[in-house]
Design a protein around this motif. Structure first.
Motif, PDB file in Angstrom:
ATOM      1  N   GLN A   1      35.323  41.166  36.982  1.00  5.65           N
ATOM      2  CA  GLN A   1      36.493  41.859  37.534  1.00  5.65           C
ATOM      3  C   GLN A   1      37.189  40.949  38.562  1.00  5.65           C
ATOM      4  OE1 GLN A   1      37.058  46.030  37.488  1.00  5.65           O
ATOM      5  NE2 GLN A   1      37.011  45.002  35.492  1.00  5.65           N
TER       6      GLN A   1
ATOM      7  N   ASP B   1      40.131  42.256  40.806  1.00  4.64           N
ATOM      8  CA  ASP B   1      39.893  43.406  41.684  1.00  4.64           C
ATOM      9  C   ASP B   1      39.433  42.912  43.055  1.00  4.64           C
ATOM     10  OD1 ASP B   1      39.413  45.826  42.832  1.00  4.64           O
ATOM     11  OD2 ASP B   1      37.839  46.459  41.437  1.00  4.64           O
TER      12      ASP B   1
ATOM     13  N   SER C   1      35.848  41.418  43.756  1.00  3.65           N
ATOM     14  CA  SER C   1      35.801  40.780  42.432  1.00  3.65           C
ATOM     15  C   SER C   1      34.391  40.719  41.845  1.00  3.65           C
ATOM     16  CB  SER C   1      36.387  39.360  42.522  1.00  3.65           C
ATOM     17  OG  SER C   1      37.695  39.376  43.008  1.00  3.65           O
TER      18      SER C   1
ATOM     19  N   ASP D   1      39.090  48.017  37.266  1.00  5.30           N
ATOM     20  CA  ASP D   1      40.355  47.363  36.928  1.00  5.30           C
ATOM     21  C   ASP D   1      40.398  47.169  35.413  1.00  5.30           C
ATOM     22  OD1 ASP D   1      42.674  45.881  36.815  1.00  5.30           O
ATOM     23  OD2 ASP D   1      42.100  44.497  38.411  1.00  5.30           O
TER      24      ASP D   1
END
Length: 332
Positions: free
Chosen positions: A153, A156, A161, A120
């Motif tokens: 992240q 995401d 994540s 991401d």
């Protein structure tokens, strides 16, 4: 996942300063409550007044000006505080990259990261940087420093994540503060020598690491009402790390042999820049208003722009630009 979020919350509280303030006020209020029905009402009332004054003092934006008027010399003066701020502490809730590094490379074949999925281009970025005085007084002191830079992240959700990378940077710093060393209005505030290790703590093929010895000088010029400028050039010598079997044998080709940090203090704002041979990072910190709540007392609004190589160790040979916004703490 719970551990991930708790670690992030802990970092956020350290950077914002809210946890320390809340704990202090809570302890003061508890003291006043314990005095009720045990001490004269006048004494109890005085306790509440002092607690209210303490809260107002911590909210007073003048604390920014006092801290920023101290100068970089004071950052290396030993004190009774067990832990001190070292480099910038910030929490960027939104950081956007122009080109995520989906397959990091290295001249070492064992450190070629195969492509897995598109990262991401939006994430959370934060840095925690603290130092502790080990021993030494007067103008000589030895410090231990620790800096952690993390890339999360968070947006995401499809891939739970994950943390993309953490960079860990412990160091030992010998600091000398000369007395009355000024030339043409420029003060030499300190001379530092240090050993620093930086790695991302990952296994092959994502492992990246290097060790350095460095020299640093702190210079500042006070322009009165027009602000203050501080320059902190640093030169380093890499220890080993240039053999083909190392994680990143060509790292000095991208990160160079030194950097220069510049800070310009004007009223309650600080504009800082860190320049290396192939990168530039700009940070702007401005005081946050009180209305945003206790979590960001003594905190700043923070804007950051990075361009070049080496935003993280995995990206040492990856060139890109990022822009982020969030909050940060004053340097001191």
């Amino acid at each position: 996942m719970k551990k991930t979020y708790s670690n992030v919350l802990f970092a956020f509280l350290i950077i914002s300063g809210g946890a320390a303030i809340a704990a202090t006020i809570e302890n003061s209020l508890q003291t006043c409550l314990d005095m009720q029905d045990k001490e004269p009402s006048e004494k109890t009332l005085e306790c509440y007044k002092q607690t209210a004054q303490e809260l107002l003092t911590k909210k007073n934006p003048k604390s920014f000006r006092i801290a920023r008027d101290r100068g970089i010399t004071e950052e290396w003066v030993p004190s009774d505080e067990p832990i001190r701020v070292y480099k910038q502490n910030y929490f960027l809730v939104y950081s956007r990259s122009s080109q995520p590094n989906n397959a990091p490379t290295s001249p070492n074949p064992n450190n070629q990261v195969p492509y897995s999925y598109d990262l991401d281009n939006k994430e959370v970025k934060f840095q925690i940087s603290l130092k502790a005085h080990l021993f030494g007084e007067n103008r000589h002191a030895l410090w231990f420093g620790y800096t952690q830079l993390s890339f999360w992240q968070a947006y995401d959700r499809k891939h739970s994540s994950p943390f993309r990378e953490n960079n860990y940077e412990p160091e030992l710093i010998y600091s000398y503060r000369p007395e009355n060393l000024m030339l043409a209005g420029v003060t030499t505030s300190f001379l530092n020598a240090g050993w620093v290790h930086q790695s991302n703590g990952q296994a092959l093929p994502k492992s990246r690491t290097w060790n350095r010895l460095y020299l640093q000088i702190g210079l500042e010029r006070d322009f009165g009402e027009n602000g203050k400028l501080a320059l902190q050039p640093r030169w380093w010598k890499i220890l080993g790390g240039n053999a083909i079997e190392d994680d990143n044998p060509d790292i000095v080709d991208y990160l160079g042999h030194g950097e220069i940090e510049a800070r310009y203090y004007y009223k309650q704002g600080v504009l800082s820049a860190i320049a290396r041979v192939h990168s530039l990072q700009l940070d702007l910190a401005l005081p946050a208003p009180r209305m945003l709540g206790f979590l960001i007392q003594n905190a700043n609004f923070h804007l950051q722009f990075f361009s070049g190589n080496g935003e993280s160790l995995l990206d040492y040979n990856q060139r890109h630009q990022t822009f982020g916004l969030g909050i940060s703490m004053p340097f001191e």
